[in-house]
Scaffold this active site. Structure first.
Site, PDB file in Angstrom:
ATOM      1  N   TYR A 163      -7.342   8.651  19.369  1.00  0.00           N
ATOM      2  CA  TYR A 163      -8.043   7.374  19.558  1.00  0.00           C
ATOM      3  C   TYR A 163      -9.537   7.618  19.809  1.00  0.00           C
ATOM      4  O   TYR A 163     -10.399   6.989  19.182  1.00  0.00           O
ATOM      5  CB  TYR A 163      -7.401   6.639  20.730  1.00  0.00           C
ATOM      6  CG  TYR A 163      -8.007   5.285  21.018  1.00  0.00           C
ATOM      7  CD1 TYR A 163      -7.682   4.181  20.239  1.00  0.00           C
ATOM      8  CD2 TYR A 163      -8.891   5.109  22.075  1.00  0.00           C
ATOM      9  CE1 TYR A 163      -8.231   2.934  20.508  1.00  0.00           C
ATOM     10  CE2 TYR A 163      -9.446   3.879  22.344  1.00  0.00           C
ATOM     11  CZ  TYR A 163      -9.113   2.789  21.556  1.00  0.00           C
ATOM     12  OH  TYR A 163      -9.662   1.558  21.817  1.00  0.00           O
ATOM     13  N   LYS A 167     -12.691   6.450  17.537  1.00  0.00           N
ATOM     14  CA  LYS A 167     -13.718   5.517  18.020  1.00  0.00           C
ATOM     15  C   LYS A 167     -15.115   6.153  18.021  1.00  0.00           C
ATOM     16  O   LYS A 167     -16.117   5.458  17.826  1.00  0.00           O
ATOM     17  CB  LYS A 167     -13.348   5.000  19.408  1.00  0.00           C
ATOM     18  CG  LYS A 167     -12.115   4.080  19.395  1.00  0.00           C
ATOM     19  CD  LYS A 167     -12.365   2.830  18.564  1.00  0.00           C
ATOM     20  CE  LYS A 167     -11.216   1.849  18.615  1.00  0.00           C
ATOM     21  NZ  LYS A 167     -11.470   0.619  17.878  1.00  0.00           N
TER      22      LYS A 167
HETATM   23  N1  LIG Z   1      -8.033  -3.734  25.040  1.00  0.00           N
HETATM   24  C1  LIG Z   1      -8.944  -2.827  25.418  1.00  0.00           C
HETATM   25  O1  LIG Z   1      -9.096  -2.490  26.597  1.00  0.00           O
HETATM   26  C2  LIG Z   1      -9.819  -2.179  24.387  1.00  0.00           C
HETATM   27  C3  LIG Z   1     -10.869  -1.387  24.843  1.00  0.00           C
HETATM   28  C4  LIG Z   1     -11.718  -0.796  23.922  1.00  0.00           C
HETATM   29  C5  LIG Z   1     -11.527  -1.030  22.571  1.00  0.00           C
HETATM   30  N2  LIG Z   1     -10.491  -1.795  22.158  1.00  0.00           N
HETATM   31  C6  LIG Z   1     -10.352  -2.001  20.719  1.00  0.00           C
HETATM   32  O2  LIG Z   1     -10.379  -3.390  20.460  1.00  0.00           O
HETATM   33  C7  LIG Z   1      -9.615  -3.655  19.290  1.00  0.00           C
HETATM   34  C8  LIG Z   1      -8.587  -4.732  19.604  1.00  0.00           C
HETATM   35  O3  LIG Z   1      -7.693  -4.235  20.571  1.00  0.00           O
HETATM   36  P1  LIG Z   1      -6.731  -5.156  21.471  1.00  0.00           P
HETATM   37  O4  LIG Z   1      -6.764  -4.574  22.815  1.00  0.00           O
HETATM   38  O5  LIG Z   1      -7.048  -6.577  21.240  1.00  0.00           O
HETATM   39  O6  LIG Z   1      -5.316  -4.764  20.858  1.00  0.00           O
HETATM   40  P2  LIG Z   1      -4.246  -5.652  20.099  1.00  0.00           P
HETATM   41  O7  LIG Z   1      -3.085  -4.751  19.855  1.00  0.00           O
HETATM   42  O8  LIG Z   1      -4.013  -6.911  20.850  1.00  0.00           O
HETATM   43  O9  LIG Z   1      -4.968  -5.988  18.715  1.00  0.00           O
HETATM   44  C9  LIG Z   1      -5.032  -5.093  17.640  1.00  0.00           C
HETATM   45  C10 LIG Z   1      -4.656  -5.842  16.369  1.00  0.00           C
HETATM   46  O10 LIG Z   1      -4.776  -4.945  15.251  1.00  0.00           O
HETATM   47  C11 LIG Z   1      -3.741  -5.289  14.352  1.00  0.00           C
HETATM   48  N3  LIG Z   1      -3.465  -4.196  13.428  1.00  0.00           N
HETATM   49  C12 LIG Z   1      -2.825  -3.029  13.688  1.00  0.00           C
HETATM   50  N4  LIG Z   1      -2.694  -2.323  12.573  1.00  0.00           N
HETATM   51  C13 LIG Z   1      -3.282  -3.041  11.573  1.00  0.00           C
HETATM   52  C14 LIG Z   1      -3.465  -2.821  10.187  1.00  0.00           C
HETATM   53  N5  LIG Z   1      -3.002  -1.716   9.567  1.00  0.00           N
HETATM   54  N6  LIG Z   1      -4.119  -3.761   9.467  1.00  0.00           N
HETATM   55  C15 LIG Z   1      -4.564  -4.895  10.057  1.00  0.00           C
HETATM   56  N7  LIG Z   1      -4.397  -5.164  11.371  1.00  0.00           N
HETATM   57  C16 LIG Z   1      -3.765  -4.235  12.122  1.00  0.00           C
HETATM   58  C17 LIG Z   1      -2.548  -5.593  15.258  1.00  0.00           C
HETATM   59  O11 LIG Z   1      -1.532  -6.321  14.585  1.00  0.00           O
HETATM   60  C18 LIG Z   1      -3.199  -6.347  16.400  1.00  0.00           C
HETATM   61  O12 LIG Z   1      -3.159  -7.744  16.192  1.00  0.00           O
HETATM   62  C19 LIG Z   1      -9.013  -2.316  18.854  1.00  0.00           C
HETATM   63  O13 LIG Z   1      -9.846  -1.727  17.887  1.00  0.00           O
HETATM   64  C20 LIG Z   1      -9.046  -1.511  20.129  1.00  0.00           C
HETATM   65  O14 LIG Z   1      -9.074  -0.135  19.881  1.00  0.00           O
HETATM   66  C21 LIG Z   1      -9.622  -2.387  23.025  1.00  0.00           C
END
Ligand SMILES: NC(=O)c1ccc[n+]([C@@H]2O[C@H](COP(=O)([O-])OP(=O)(O)OC[C@H]3O[C@@H](n4cnc5c(N)ncnc54)[C@H](O)[C@@H]3O)[C@@H](O)[C@H]2O)c1
Length: 260
Positions: A163, A167
């Site tokens: 991951y 990133k």
């Molecule tokens: N939640 C956190 O604390 C956090 C922190 C830093 C970064 N992020 C990043 O933010 C983004 C959203 O994360 P989140 O926490 O909302 O998670 P989440 O799991 O709620 O959302 C991720 C979405 O990506 C979709 N997805 C997965 N594989 C896919 C594919 N092959 N094609 C299209 N869509 C796909 C999933 O169905 C899901 O709806 C991600 O990139 C994550 O790495 C999240």
């Protein structure tokens, strides 16, 4: 400050925005923010049910929205998404790359399959989407792309090796594409969120990890998804964000500041 001035700075009336990963927790907040600023939002995600639920939510809030199922690891799927995005106005103005997956294991237990999956969705998916939508935006001479990084774009966290690598790659890609597109009217930036408990990372959060995060976060709390919207609207606005490209905004309660 007048509402008229704010609208001029941040309003997105008449623009089409695609949010890949829009069915997810953070993507949902970004869809709501774009909708509230006046953009037509196309929710794009691998889960059709999730897309439908998000569109229903946006419509309840008075927004204009549609959806398209996409697998961000497949170029043909992204090309079909671009075709769908062009339907309302003939063009796509804003792309948000928010699809992402995580995998938490000790380094020596990190499997090749997990590595490949995380890198394929988080990094290759961002590359492909930037290329497919970027080509379209360059042809029109304008557009804004926002990629979602993470605090792991900058620094190591335990048990998230693939991951973190993905990133860090997203941030590097963002800067490089911004350089390439700089004179072509297309801006490319990133948002690096701190800790926003969502389904996928909740699984990784045992009490020890929560305590470590709280100790490392000067604001001593998790983020709320809607707290990402201000950064997004700044970066995508063709007025407020006009001269901003190739950079990132950390929305992390000070986590990275405390590390550096
Ligand atoms: N939640 C956190 O604390 C956090 C922190 C830093 C970064 N992020 C990043 O933010 C983004 C959203 O994360 P989140 O926490 O909302 O998670 P989440 O799991 O709620 O959302 C991720 C979405 O990506 C979709 N997805 C997965 N594989 C896919 C594919 N092959 N094609 C299209 N869509 C796909 C999933 O169905 C899901 O709806 C991600 O990139 C994550 O790495 C999240």
């Amino acid at each position: 400050m007048s509402a008229e001035y704010l609208h001029k700075m941040f309003g997105l009336d008449g623009q089409t925005a695609v949010v890949i990963g829009g069915a997810g927790v953070l993507g949902g907040a970004l869809c709501r923010g774009l909708n509230q600023a006046g953009a037509h939002v196309l929710v794009a995600d691998v889960t059709e049910e999730g897309c439908k639920q998000r569109v229903a939510e946006l419509e309840t809030l008075g927004g204009k929205a549609g959806y398209a199922v996409v697998d961000v690891t497949k170029r043909e799927s992204l090309e079909a998404l671009l075709d769908a995005a062009k339907k309302p106005s003939g063009r796509c103005d804003i792309l948000v790359n928010c699809a992402g997956v995580n995998n938490g294991t000790a380094f020596l237990d990190h499997t090749e399959e997990a590595w490949d999956r995380v890198l394929a969705i988080n990094l290759k998916g961002t590359f492909l989407a930037c290329q497919v939508f970027g080509r379209h935006m360059v042809e029109h001479g304008s557009g804004a792309i926002v990629n979602i990084g993470s605090v792991t774009s900058h620094l190591p966290l335990s048990r998230v090796f693939g991951y973190s690598a993905s990133k860090a790659g997203v941030l590097s890609l963002t800067r490089n594409i911004a350089d390439d597109f700089g004179a072509k009217g297309v801006r490319v930036n990133a948002i690096c969120p701190g800790f926003f408990p969502a389904e996928q990372n909740r699984k990784l959060l045992d009490q020890e990890r929560i305590d470590n995060i709280m100790r490392g976060t000067p604001m001593r709390r998790f983020g709320e998804p809607d707290e990402l919207v201000g950064a997004l609207l700044l970066l995508v606005s063709p007025v407020a964000g006009k001269f901003i490209t190739g950079t990132h905004v950390n929305v992390d309660g000070g986590f990275t500041a405390a590390w550096f």
